[in-house]
Design an enzyme around this catalytic site. Structure first.
Site, PDB file in Angstrom:
ATOM      1  N   HIS A   1     -24.886   5.373 -61.897  1.00 41.96           N
ATOM      2  CA  HIS A   1     -25.129   4.278 -62.626  1.00 41.96           C
ATOM      3  C   HIS A   1     -26.154   3.660 -61.661  1.00 41.96           C
ATOM      4  O   HIS A   1     -25.681   3.312 -60.551  1.00 41.96           O
ATOM      5  CB  HIS A   1     -24.060   3.430 -62.968  1.00 41.96           C
ATOM      6  CG  HIS A   1     -24.618   2.258 -63.928  1.00 41.96           C
ATOM      7  ND1 HIS A   1     -25.085   2.120 -65.270  1.00 41.96           N
ATOM      8  CD2 HIS A   1     -24.570   0.889 -63.511  1.00 41.96           C
ATOM      9  CE1 HIS A   1     -25.446   1.151 -65.609  1.00 41.96           C
ATOM     10  NE2 HIS A   1     -25.036   0.184 -64.794  1.00 41.96           N
TER      11      HIS A   1
ATOM     12  N   SER B   1     -34.548  13.736 -62.286  1.00 46.89           N
ATOM     13  CA  SER B   1     -34.723  13.759 -60.955  1.00 46.89           C
ATOM     14  C   SER B   1     -33.299  13.837 -60.198  1.00 46.89           C
ATOM     15  O   SER B   1     -33.357  14.229 -59.189  1.00 46.89           O
ATOM     16  CB  SER B   1     -35.458  12.539 -60.336  1.00 46.89           C
ATOM     17  OG  SER B   1     -34.453  11.417 -60.727  1.00 46.89           O
TER      18      SER B   1
HETATM   19  C1  GRF Z   1     -30.733   7.445 -63.271  1.00 44.33           C
HETATM   20  O1  GRF Z   1     -31.111   6.164 -63.074  1.00 44.33           O
HETATM   21  C2  GRF Z   1     -29.181   7.331 -63.641  1.00 44.33           C
HETATM   22  O2  GRF Z   1     -28.587   6.358 -62.689  1.00 44.33           O
HETATM   23  C3  GRF Z   1     -28.969   6.949 -64.967  1.00 44.33           C
HETATM   24  O3  GRF Z   1     -29.942   7.451 -65.594  1.00 44.33           O
HETATM   25  C4  GRF Z   1     -31.357   7.800 -64.778  1.00 44.33           C
HETATM   26  C5  GRF Z   1     -31.484   9.078 -64.926  1.00 44.33           C
HETATM   27  O4  GRF Z   1     -32.750   9.669 -64.261  1.00 44.33           O
HETATM   28  N1  GRF Z   1     -27.816   7.123 -65.392  1.00 44.33           N
HETATM   29  P1  GRF Z   1     -33.091  11.080 -63.958  1.00 44.33           P
HETATM   30  O5  GRF Z   1     -33.382  11.759 -65.282  1.00 44.33           O
HETATM   31  O6  GRF Z   1     -31.787  11.763 -63.330  1.00 44.33           O
HETATM   32  O7  GRF Z   1     -34.393  11.383 -63.227  1.00 44.33           O
END
Ligand code: GRF
Length: 204
Positions: free
Chosen positions: A113, A16
């Protein structure tokens, strides 16, 4: 104008944040960036489909072909060099990069993060914040250094925790904040507006 920066986005899952970067880029909100390559360590990552839909070349380096971190990183570095990548963006990438890789891209690797670092580093940061009883959590975009979630902080945004929040409801709001913050941070880096002094990132 600084020359166009070639960006590699490393993913492992839903993607996402990758989608938010693609959308912002298409909307002209990350000037000076070329989304050059999406690299996944997991063939099943939906992020690969998102990259395909956006016409961004993809590379998959699965466990079967990369049994050790050393093999994975050798292939990763070769791909980055071949594509002349300037900046790496970790977007839900579930492996730690070794100091050797980090040294190749000093202050050129971003991570996002889902908490206000240095609170709740590592995995399941949203769960950690809920279990701790925190009233506020948030999102941090930082440079990657040799540690885990320890690099200099570029941008942060707070997300209040409501009394009736579940992990899912809180994660929704954290994700929405991530999708706003990550393109902003990448745009600042691509515009050469970030200067690191010790632990502090100065935004020019
Ligand atoms: C996000 O919440 C990011 O902060 C963490 O991993 C998650 C990835 O989500 N490092 P996506 O794959 O970008 O939907």
């Amino acid at each position: 104008m600084s020359p166009t920066k070639k960006i590699a986005i490393l993913v492992s899952g839903q993607g996402s944040n990758l989608q938010a970067l693609i959308d912002a880029h298409e909307a002209g909100q990350i000037p000076g960036a070329e989304l050059t390559l999406v690299i996944s360590n997991r063939p099943e990552a939906y992020a690969l489909a998102r990259a395909g839909q956006a016409g961004i070349p993809t590379l998959c380096l699965p466990k079967q072909e990369c049994p050790t971190r050393a093999v994975f990183e050798k292939k990763l570095l070769a791909a980055l060099q071949e594509a002349k990548i300037d900046i790496m963006v970790l977007a839900g990438f579930d492996r730690l990069l070794s100091p050797q890789v980090v040294k190749e891209y000093p202050q050129r690797i971003l991570n996002i993060h889902p908490a206000l670092l240095p609170n709740f580093p590592g995995l399941n940061a949203t769960r950690q914040a809920l279990d701790y009883g925190a009233k506020v959590t948030g999102v941090t975009v930082h440079f990657v250094d040799e540690g885990c979630d320890t690099g200099p902080i570029i941008l942060q945004a707070a997300v209040p925790i409501e009394a009736n929040d579940t992990e899912a409801s809180l994660l929704n709001r954290v994700h929405a904040t991530e999708h706003r913050l990550y393109p902003q941070a990448l745009a600042l880096l691509c515009a050469d507006r970030l200067q690191v002094k010790g632990r502090t990132v100065i935004i020019h």
